[in-house]
Design a protein around this motif. Structure first.
Motif, short mmCIF file in Angstrom:
data_model
loop_
_atom_site.label_atom_id
_atom_site.label_comp_id
_atom_site.label_asym_id
_atom_site.label_seq_id
_atom_site.Cartn_x
_atom_site.Cartn_y
_atom_site.Cartn_z
N ARG A 241 2.08 9.73 -9.88
CA ARG A 241 1.30 9.85 -11.15
C ARG A 241 0.67 11.29 -11.11
O ARG A 241 0.95 12.38 -12.51
CB ARG A 241 0.54 8.85 -11.47
CG ARG A 241 -0.39 8.74 -12.79
CD ARG A 241 -0.60 7.54 -13.07
NE ARG A 241 -1.42 7.79 -13.87
CZ ARG A 241 -1.66 7.32 -15.64
NH1 ARG A 241 0.18 7.61 -15.50
NH2 ARG A 241 -2.17 7.45 -16.47
N LEU A 242 0.13 11.60 -9.76
CA LEU A 242 -0.53 12.86 -9.74
C LEU A 242 0.31 14.08 -10.35
O LEU A 242 -0.87 14.88 -10.65
CB LEU A 242 -1.10 13.18 -8.51
CG LEU A 242 -2.08 14.14 -7.87
CD1 LEU A 242 -2.94 14.23 -9.60
CD2 LEU A 242 -2.51 14.12 -6.46
N VAL A 243 0.96 14.26 -9.58
CA VAL A 243 2.14 15.27 -9.92
C VAL A 243 2.72 15.38 -11.94
O VAL A 243 2.48 16.22 -12.28
CB VAL A 243 3.76 15.56 -9.38
CG1 VAL A 243 5.08 16.36 -9.75
CG2 VAL A 243 3.26 15.51 -8.20
N ARG A 244 2.62 14.02 -12.05
CA ARG A 244 2.67 14.37 -13.79
C ARG A 244 1.69 14.72 -14.61
O ARG A 244 2.26 14.77 -15.48
CB ARG A 244 3.85 13.07 -13.55
CG ARG A 244 5.18 12.62 -13.08
CD ARG A 244 5.77 11.41 -13.18
NE ARG A 244 5.71 10.95 -14.76
CZ ARG A 244 5.35 9.90 -15.85
NH1 ARG A 244 4.60 8.89 -15.60
NH2 ARG A 244 5.74 9.93 -16.84
N ILE A 245 0.19 13.60 -13.98
CA ILE A 245 -0.17 14.81 -14.59
C ILE A 245 -0.64 16.09 -14.76
O ILE A 245 -1.33 16.67 -15.20
CB ILE A 245 -1.82 13.49 -14.43
CG1 ILE A 245 -1.69 11.93 -14.57
CG2 ILE A 245 -3.08 14.46 -14.58
CD1 ILE A 245 -2.47 11.30 -14.83
N GLN B 114 0.93 -1.02 -0.07
CA GLN B 114 0.02 0.35 0.13
C GLN B 114 0.94 1.90 0.26
O GLN B 114 0.72 2.49 -0.43
CB GLN B 114 -0.62 0.00 1.22
CG GLN B 114 -2.35 -0.70 0.62
CD GLN B 114 -2.91 -1.20 2.32
OE1 GLN B 114 -1.77 -0.79 2.71
NE2 GLN B 114 -4.14 -1.01 1.98
N GLU B 115 1.57 1.44 0.54
CA GLU B 115 2.85 2.08 0.76
C GLU B 115 3.86 2.43 -1.05
O GLU B 115 3.23 4.04 -1.62
CB GLU B 115 4.01 2.37 2.24
CG GLU B 115 3.79 1.95 3.17
CD GLU B 115 3.16 3.74 3.76
OE1 GLU B 115 3.59 4.56 3.08
OE2 GLU B 115 3.23 3.66 4.74
N GLN B 116 3.88 1.72 -1.17
CA GLN B 116 4.79 1.98 -2.58
C GLN B 116 3.28 2.05 -3.44
O GLN B 116 3.71 2.80 -4.35
CB GLN B 116 5.07 0.51 -2.85
CG GLN B 116 6.25 -0.06 -2.39
CD GLN B 116 6.96 -1.44 -3.00
OE1 GLN B 116 5.89 -1.90 -4.39
NE2 GLN B 116 7.97 -1.95 -2.32
N ALA C 15 2.45 5.82 -2.95
CA ALA C 15 3.61 6.82 -3.30
C ALA C 15 4.22 7.00 -5.04
O ALA C 15 3.70 7.89 -5.77
CB ALA C 15 5.23 6.27 -3.34
N THR C 16 3.74 5.64 -5.60
CA THR C 16 3.50 5.79 -7.08
C THR C 16 2.31 6.86 -7.52
O THR C 16 1.64 7.34 -8.57
CB THR C 16 3.46 4.23 -7.45
OG1 THR C 16 4.10 3.62 -7.16
CG2 THR C 16 2.48 4.08 -8.95
#
Length: 63
Positions: A18-22, A8-10, A13-14
């Motif tokens: 992805r949110l920042v990149r989008i 869940q931690e991984q 983080a993923t």
């Protein structure tokens, strides 16, 4: 083998990455030929934020 919590931690983080990149417009749309349309981008941001909220709640970080 990793624990459910580690997974869940991984995953959290993923999703955050992805949110920042989008939000920056770095992720291409579903057809991979063009960037997300404004509507696709907004929908994907909502979807990822909802997933982040659920994971944070499961990890005991809910607000």
């Amino acid at each position: 083998m990793i624990s459910v919590r580690e997974y869940q931690e991984q995953l959290l983080a993923t999703f955050k990455d992805r949110l920042v990149r989008i939000e920056r417009g770095e992720v291409w749309g579903s057809n991979h030929a063009d960037p997300y349309s404004a509507e696709e981008q907004a929908t994907e941001i909502r979807r990822i934020k909802a997933a982040i909220t659920l994971l944070e709640h499961d990890l005991g970080r809910g607000h």
